[in-house]
Design a protein around this motif. Structure first.
Motif, PDB file in Angstrom:
ATOM      1  N   THR A  49       9.839   0.142  12.042  1.00  0.00           N
ATOM      2  CA  THR A  49      10.708   0.658  10.987  1.00  0.00           C
ATOM      3  C   THR A  49      11.543   1.820  11.504  1.00  0.00           C
ATOM      4  OG1 THR A  49       9.238  -0.086   9.217  1.00  0.00           O
ATOM      5  CG2 THR A  49      10.723   1.723   8.690  1.00  0.00           C
ATOM      6  N   GLN A  89      11.844  -2.537   4.560  1.00  0.00           N
ATOM      7  CA  GLN A  89      10.465  -3.013   4.402  1.00  0.00           C
ATOM      8  C   GLN A  89      10.047  -2.905   2.936  1.00  0.00           C
ATOM      9  OE1 GLN A  89       7.810  -1.110   7.142  1.00  0.00           O
ATOM     10  NE2 GLN A  89       6.041  -2.315   6.515  1.00  0.00           N
ATOM     11  N   ASP A 165      13.583  -5.765   7.887  1.00  0.00           N
ATOM     12  CA  ASP A 165      12.324  -5.118   8.278  1.00  0.00           C
ATOM     13  C   ASP A 165      11.162  -5.834   7.585  1.00  0.00           C
ATOM     14  OD1 ASP A 165      10.500  -3.422   9.365  1.00  0.00           O
ATOM     15  OD2 ASP A 165      11.228  -1.596   8.391  1.00  0.00           O
ATOM     16  N   GLU A 166      10.423  -6.600   8.351  1.00  0.00           N
ATOM     17  CA  GLU A 166       9.287  -7.389   7.846  1.00  0.00           C
ATOM     18  C   GLU A 166       9.669  -8.217   6.613  1.00  0.00           C
ATOM     19  OE1 GLU A 166       5.430  -5.703   7.836  1.00  0.00           O
ATOM     20  OE2 GLU A 166       5.869  -4.296   9.443  1.00  0.00           O
TER      21      GLU A 166
HETATM   22 MG   LIG Z   1       7.432  -0.711   9.212  1.00  0.00          MG
END
Ligand SMILES: [Mg+2]
Ligand SMILES: Nc1ncnc2c1ncn2[C@@H]1O[C@H](COP(=O)(O)OP(=O)(O)OP(=O)(O)O)[C@@H](O)[C@H]1O
Length: 316
Positions: A49, A89, A165-166
């Protein structure tokens, strides 16, 4: 040669901690060619991140240079911002607003004229299968729907480079597959995708190139196949029609484990094309017929766990 969509050199970041500075990124170099999918893979706390936040101008690096979509991040942050989209995220969706209102809000933020904003919102609702849910508050959406809305909101600005992000953490296998397809469709339109993930399978499925981040350093980088070849455990299994051929092959190859029952010879190797060809040519020169060939490369799990020094038992 077109310039890579993302180039980062010597990225460093640390945060003050109780026992001196905590180094989060310790000299990270990245190159992402335009129109490709790049996966940054790493366990919790690896610095994924943080990397995305730096590349997307949300936080400054302590050191290093970044170029994105042809702009220097330090000198032209606004141009970089204009070229990118970020799906964080943690969701940017306003749960009190409906899906449609969230999209219209993004259109306003991007200064799209009213009509065009509405058209864009409707097209995205359609594309992300959210038409039916468009009038409901996002608080009533499932996790997968919220992720899709989140990504749709990122696309309102028509970014050339997208950071995810993810994007599939917490999604069920079916929603994950839907998200993968969306990402593939996006890349087919020419955008560049930089995604982070903890899922090796996700990187394997999606990414043109993968970098493994551990404790703020890249410990490996390459295609999924290149990474798999980095660690031992790969082998080629040759199958023969009878024991005579198996015995002859074992003598010619001079290594490996023969299994007289299965009529197979397992030869250790990286599974690369050159080694495989040499093996087959050697047998062919001695007129030993090979009935079957199977190449076994270790999976990304093996690579990751080996390179990060973890074992499968304590990894999760
Ligand atoms: Mg992260
Ligand atoms: N603002 C901050 N202040 C202090 N430490 C921070 C800050 N932001 C991140 N860190 C630390 O930096 C390290 C890397 O964090 P980061 O969020 O980049 O990891 P990550 O790879 O995204 O992890 P995850 O998979 O859990 O999302 C962690 O140890 C985290 O505690």
């Amino acid at each position: 040669m077109t310039e890579p969509a993302i180039t980062a050199r010597g990225l460093r970041k640390s945060y003050p901690g109780k026992n001196g500075d905590k180094i989060v990124l310790d000299g990270v170099d990245l190159t992402v060619p335009a129109g490709t999918i790049f996966a940054l893979l790493g366990p919790n706390g690896a610095g994924k991140t943080t990397t995305v936040q730096i590349l997307s101008t949300l936080i400054p690096a302590d050191a290093g240079t970044v170029r994105i979509a042809g702009h220097d991040l330090a000198r032209a942050p606004d141009e970089v911002r204009g070229a990118i989209g970020v799906t964080g995220q943690y969701s940017a969706v306003d749960k009190l607003l409906t899906g449609r209102e969230n999209l219209l809000l993004m259109a306003d933020l991007h200064h799209l004229p009213r009509k065009q904003g509405k058209r864009t919102a409707d097209a995205l609702l359609e594309r992300f299968d959210l038409v039916e849910a468009a009038g409901r508050p996002a608080s009533t959406y499932s996790g997968g729907m919220r992720r899709r809305l989140d990504l749709a909101m990122t696309l309102v600005g028509d970014p050339r480079v997208i950071f995810l992000d993810e994007p599939t953490t917490g999604l069920d296998p079916r929603s994950r597959r839907t998200m993968w397809q969306i990402v593939r469709d996006l890349v087919a339109t020419g955008v560049t995708i930089f995604l982070t993930t903890q899922y090796l399978e996700e990187a394997d499925q999606l990414a043109d190139r993968i970098a493994l981040l551990d404790h703020g350093r890249l410990i490996a980088e390459g295609t999924a196949d290149e990474l798999k070849r980095l660690i031992p455990g790969g082998h080629v299994t040759l199958t023969f029609a009878d024991a005579d051929r198996l015995g002859a092959a074992h003598r010619i190859v001079g290594t490996g484990a023969a299994d007289p029952q299965a009529l197979t010879l397992q030869v250790p190797g990286d599974g690369g094309a050159d080694a495989l060809r040499d093996l087959l040519v050697a047998l062919d020169e001695h007129a030993v017929a090979v009935a079957g060939v199977a190449v076994h490369t270790p999976d990304l799990d093996d690579v990751f766990l080996t390179l990060t020094g973890q074992t499968k038992e304590n990894a999760r």
